[in-house]
Motif scaffolding. Structure first.
Motif, PDB file in Angstrom:
ATOM      1  N   SER A  53       0.817  -1.215   0.000  1.00 14.47           N
ATOM      2  CA  SER A  53       0.000   0.000   0.000  1.00 14.47           C
ATOM      3  C   SER A  53       0.855   1.272   0.000  1.00 14.47           C
ATOM      4  N   LYS A  54       2.142   1.155   0.350  1.00 14.29           N
ATOM      5  CA  LYS A  54       2.983   2.343   0.486  1.00 14.29           C
ATOM      6  C   LYS A  54       4.146   2.433  -0.492  1.00 14.29           C
ATOM      7  N   VAL A  55       4.515   1.314  -1.109  1.00 15.21           N
ATOM      8  CA  VAL A  55       5.695   1.288  -1.986  1.00 15.21           C
ATOM      9  C   VAL A  55       5.404   0.442  -3.218  1.00 15.21           C
ATOM     10  N   ARG A  56       5.896   0.934  -4.361  1.00 13.53           N
ATOM     11  CA  ARG A  56       5.900   0.145  -5.587  1.00 13.53           C
ATOM     12  C   ARG A  56       7.333  -0.050  -6.038  1.00 13.53           C
ATOM     13  N   LEU A  57       7.653  -1.247  -6.425  1.00 14.12           N
ATOM     14  CA  LEU A  57       8.930  -1.522  -7.076  1.00 14.12           C
ATOM     15  C   LEU A  57       8.613  -1.770  -8.544  1.00 14.12           C
ATOM     16  N   GLU A  58       9.029  -0.840  -9.392  1.00 14.08           N
ATOM     17  CA  GLU A  58       8.793  -0.951 -10.828  1.00 14.08           C
ATOM     18  C   GLU A  58      10.110  -1.259 -11.511  1.00 14.08           C
ATOM     19  N   PRO A  59      10.111  -2.179 -12.482  1.00 15.12           N
ATOM     20  CA  PRO A  59      11.353  -2.402 -13.226  1.00 15.12           C
ATOM     21  C   PRO A  59      11.876  -1.059 -13.735  1.00 15.12           C
ATOM     22  N   LEU A  60      13.129  -0.780 -13.465  1.00 20.82           N
ATOM     23  CA  LEU A  60      13.714   0.512 -13.812  1.00 20.82           C
ATOM     24  C   LEU A  60      13.632   0.735 -15.317  1.00 20.82           C
ATOM     25  N   SER A  61      13.127   1.898 -15.697  1.00 23.91           N
ATOM     26  CA  SER A  61      13.006   2.248 -17.105  1.00 23.91           C
ATOM     27  C   SER A  61      13.555   3.650 -17.338  1.00 23.91           C
ATOM     28  N   GLN A  62      13.656   3.995 -18.597  1.00 23.50           N
ATOM     29  CA  GLN A  62      14.101   5.331 -18.983  1.00 23.50           C
ATOM     30  C   GLN A  62      13.259   6.412 -18.300  1.00 23.50           C
ATOM     31  N   ALA A  63      11.973   6.152 -18.105  1.00 28.26           N
ATOM     32  CA  ALA A  63      11.067   7.138 -17.515  1.00 28.26           C
ATOM     33  C   ALA A  63      11.427   7.480 -16.063  1.00 28.26           C
ATOM     34  N   HIS A  64      12.156   6.621 -15.368  1.00 24.59           N
ATOM     35  CA  HIS A  64      12.515   6.866 -13.968  1.00 24.59           C
ATOM     36  C   HIS A  64      13.810   7.675 -13.814  1.00 24.59           C
ATOM     37  N   LEU A  65      14.608   7.749 -14.865  1.00 21.33           N
ATOM     38  CA  LEU A  65      15.982   8.245 -14.717  1.00 21.33           C
ATOM     39  C   LEU A  65      16.089   9.682 -14.258  1.00 21.33           C
ATOM     40  N   SER A  66      15.243  10.554 -14.735  1.00 22.42           N
ATOM     41  CA  SER A  66      15.339  11.960 -14.354  1.00 22.42           C
ATOM     42  C   SER A  66      15.135  12.129 -12.848  1.00 22.42           C
ATOM     43  N   GLN A  67      14.074  11.510 -12.309  1.00 27.46           N
ATOM     44  CA  GLN A  67      13.830  11.596 -10.861  1.00 27.46           C
ATOM     45  C   GLN A  67      14.929  10.888 -10.081  1.00 27.46           C
ATOM     46  N   LEU A  68      15.383   9.740 -10.578  1.00 28.37           N
ATOM     47  CA  LEU A  68      16.436   8.992  -9.886  1.00 28.37           C
ATOM     48  C   LEU A  68      17.707   9.825  -9.782  1.00 28.37           C
ATOM     49  N   GLN A  69      18.038  10.513 -10.849  1.00 25.49           N
ATOM     50  CA  GLN A  69      19.248  11.336 -10.846  1.00 25.49           C
ATOM     51  C   GLN A  69      19.133  12.472  -9.827  1.00 25.49           C
ATOM     52  N   GLN A  70      17.953  13.083  -9.711  1.00 27.56           N
ATOM     53  CA  GLN A  70      17.744  14.149  -8.733  1.00 27.56           C
ATOM     54  C   GLN A  70      17.860  13.617  -7.301  1.00 27.56           C
ATOM     55  N   VAL A  71      17.242  12.460  -7.050  1.00 28.76           N
ATOM     56  CA  VAL A  71      17.259  11.856  -5.715  1.00 28.76           C
ATOM     57  C   VAL A  71      18.686  11.455  -5.317  1.00 28.76           C
ATOM     58  N   GLY A  72      19.505  11.104  -6.309  1.00 36.80           N
ATOM     59  CA  GLY A  72      20.848  10.615  -6.032  1.00 36.80           C
ATOM     60  C   GLY A  72      21.936  11.660  -5.971  1.00 36.80           C
ATOM     61  N   GLN A  73      21.595  12.920  -5.813  1.00 40.89           N
ATOM     62  CA  GLN A  73      22.598  13.986  -5.806  1.00 40.89           C
ATOM     63  C   GLN A  73      23.396  14.101  -4.507  1.00 40.89           C
ATOM     64  N   ALA A  74      22.853  13.680  -3.401  1.00 41.96           N
ATOM     65  CA  ALA A  74      23.527  13.863  -2.105  1.00 41.96           C
ATOM     66  C   ALA A  74      24.798  13.016  -2.028  1.00 41.96           C
ATOM     67  N   GLU A  75      25.904  13.670  -1.765  1.00 41.41           N
ATOM     68  CA  GLU A  75      27.220  13.006  -1.680  1.00 41.41           C
ATOM     69  C   GLU A  75      27.230  11.854  -0.681  1.00 41.41           C
ATOM     70  N   GLU A  76      26.572  12.036   0.476  1.00 37.52           N
ATOM     71  CA  GLU A  76      26.644  11.025   1.530  1.00 37.52           C
ATOM     72  C   GLU A  76      26.011   9.692   1.126  1.00 37.52           C
ATOM     73  N   LEU A  77      25.172   9.691   0.103  1.00 39.21           N
ATOM     74  CA  LEU A  77      24.580   8.438  -0.373  1.00 39.21           C
ATOM     75  C   LEU A  77      25.630   7.504  -0.972  1.00 39.21           C
ATOM     76  N   TRP A  78      26.728   8.082  -1.442  1.00 44.48           N
ATOM     77  CA  TRP A  78      27.698   7.319  -2.231  1.00 44.48           C
ATOM     78  C   TRP A  78      28.998   7.044  -1.487  1.00 44.48           C
ATOM     79  N   ARG A  79      29.050   7.344  -0.212  1.00 33.96           N
ATOM     80  CA  ARG A  79      30.290   7.166   0.544  1.00 33.96           C
ATOM     81  C   ARG A  79      30.828   5.741   0.451  1.00 33.96           C
TER      82      ARG A  79
END
Length: 191
Positions: free
Chosen positions: A10-36
């Protein structure tokens, strides 16, 4: 073989990653601490993300499927995760390469996403073992995996070469099919 399908609570969907997700994914992944603790910072630009999507995320559908994690309440991409290294002979796979944007950390997102992946692995794919691996020093990730009920198997020394030429020690955890009913019950009480 892993079939790309949408999994949801009811709270989360896991969708096979597609081209349509990339723009939002790139924005969400900007924080440096995510990639330490991650050797490849694939959200650093649209170009890098596109290359990662084409060459890594789409790697061998017989062995992996990468999912966009969608917050069902807002319909926003909250990160991504995958089932990978599928071994159909030994009936096992790994769950990981998960990143969740800062706005969704310590929320319901990871619990729901891992529940969906584990349920799919054990109940649809018929696997007997799921493995989780993380950097030895990534205590946040290790705590999240342990909280699921995964069994800590130990530290594998120098098992992964890093981009800087050094090596990483990896903390390895597992959940087996015998453990799944109890873990499932506990996770469902948290959903």
């Amino acid at each position: 073989m892993l079939k790309a399908m949408t999994l949801s609570t009811s709270k989360v969907r896991l969708e096979p990653l597609s081209q349509a997700h990339l723009s939002q994914l790139q924005q969400v992944g900007q924080a440096e601490e995510l990639w330490r603790w991650v050797p490849s910072r694939y959200c650093q630009s649209q170009e890098v993300l596109q290359t990662w999507f084409e060459q890594t995320a789409q790697f061998d559908p017989q062995e992996q499927v990468v999912f966009a994690i969608i917050d069902a309440q807002t319909n926003q991409v909250a990160g991504n995760t995958r089932i990978f290294r599928l071994d159909t002979h030994n009936l096992q796979a790994e769950i990981g390469h998960t990143f969740i944007g800062l706005d969704w950390q310590r929320s319901h997102i990871n619990t729901h996403a891992k529940y969906l992946l584990l349920q799919h692995a054990f109940e649809t794919l018929g696997l007997v073992r799921i493995e989780f691996q993380t950097h030895e020093q990534n205590h946040k990730s290790r705590s999240a995996v342990a909280r699921l009920g995964a069994h800590f198997e130990g530290i594998h020394l120098k098992n992964r070469k890093l981009p800087d030429g050094g090596f990483r020690n990896t903390a390895r955890f597992s959940i087996i099919d015998d453990m799944w009913p109890d873990i499932k019950q506990r996770l469902e009480s948290w959903l």
